[in-house]
Scaffold this active site. Sequence first.
Site, PDB file in Angstrom:
ATOM      1  N   ASP A  72      -8.908  -0.663   6.626  1.00 54.32           N
ATOM      2  CA  ASP A  72      -8.925  -1.863   7.447  1.00 54.32           C
ATOM      3  C   ASP A  72      -7.543  -2.152   7.992  1.00 54.32           C
ATOM      4  O   ASP A  72      -7.332  -3.165   8.646  1.00 54.32           O
ATOM      5  CB  ASP A  72      -9.401  -3.062   6.636  1.00 54.32           C
ATOM      6  CG  ASP A  72     -10.886  -3.334   6.801  1.00 54.32           C
ATOM      7  OD1 ASP A  72     -11.432  -2.950   7.844  1.00 54.32           O
ATOM      8  OD2 ASP A  72     -11.489  -3.914   5.883  1.00 54.32           O
TER       9      ASP A  72
ATOM     10  N   LYS B 112       0.790  -1.219   0.000  1.00 58.81           N
ATOM     11  CA  LYS B 112       0.000   0.000   0.000  1.00 58.81           C
ATOM     12  C   LYS B 112       0.829   1.280   0.000  1.00 58.81           C
ATOM     13  O   LYS B 112       0.372   2.329  -0.450  1.00 58.81           O
ATOM     14  CB  LYS B 112      -0.948   0.013   1.193  1.00 58.81           C
ATOM     15  CG  LYS B 112      -1.832  -1.203   1.320  1.00 58.81           C
ATOM     16  CD  LYS B 112      -2.733  -1.385   0.127  1.00 58.81           C
ATOM     17  CE  LYS B 112      -3.899  -0.437   0.139  1.00 58.81           C
ATOM     18  NZ  LYS B 112      -4.897  -0.731  -0.903  1.00 58.81           N
TER      19      LYS B 112
END
Length: 373
Positions: A108, A76
Amino acid sequence: MSENASSPRTLPWFAQPSARTWRCEPAPADVWGFHAALPGYSPTPLTELKPLAEELGVGRVFVKDESCRLGLPAFKALGASWAVHRVLAERGSSGREPGPVTLVTATDGNHGRAVARTARLLGQHAHVFVPQGVHPQAVAAIVAEQAKVTEVEGPYDEAVRLAAQAATGPDAVLVQDTAWPGYEQIPGWIVEGYTTLCAEIDEQLAYEGATQGPDLVSIPVGVGSLAQAVVTHYRGRASGRAPALLSVEPETAACVLESLTVGEPVSVTTGDTTMAGLNCGTPSSIAWPYLHSGLDAAVAIPDGDSTRAAAHLATLGVASGPCGAAALAGLRAVLTGEGADERRTALGLGPSSVVVLLSTEGPAANPHSTTDH
């Protein structure tokens, strides 16, 4: 060609034969160079696993191991760093005051931590919204990046809504990895950041002697941002082999598979899954056109399949969480069982094919691991 899950024995599967001929605009050429200049950058490993090639009846299988990317346990950071770079550059070119801004997001786990890490390194602030069910270790990791964390009594979509509400005023910017009508520029930058992963794969495969690139890439999918990046990379090239691209989702949250089946983006009601980062009910609005035209196939898998795949990868020396291992679990489901020969043909796979599995995160990132949030 499609098959829907009408019984427990029917694989939730969709395939379209025209995807490999579809083309789109390529990603900006300077993204990989930007990442290569970051402190601590190095390409993540591309590991060949010969036992998997023998098991799956293909020539070679490689796993792109994203368990440590720029010091974080998932891919990410590629999207967050590039998007924040673009955000700050745009603010500077518009003549706004150079003071710190607050980067707001919902997550999340891994995306929020990547945004928080980027903010801390650049002297900015971060405010991260997390939905219910996120493991305390994941929350603690975000807090450790000096971010403000707001825990939401609701699912991921509710956390996104509240984050968007909070990102108001001249000194706050929403940095979200899913898009909707009216909010598409920054998610687009995040997708561009992810394409560095594919550029590394091409260079690494060439070093391994697979100079023509992969024949198939298997991609864990939540809202579809990573899959959009992979489609952009391999369908945005003017020449070279166009590999088959397979998306893998949990059976409890197969919004991309359902959307492909009906031919338009739809939302699905999600359930519990150990593949928490893939627990997404609606495809990203900017990802959908790429998924609709550029994915060769989609499959949905139960939690047990990804758990077993993660355990198997561990025995082969690759540390992967349930989301990352979904790439192997999905391909296994496609290439075994009733109808496997037809599915193999639809993907153009043969005994000499080169397959790349995207293991998007490591097991220590979050016991409820995260990929697309």
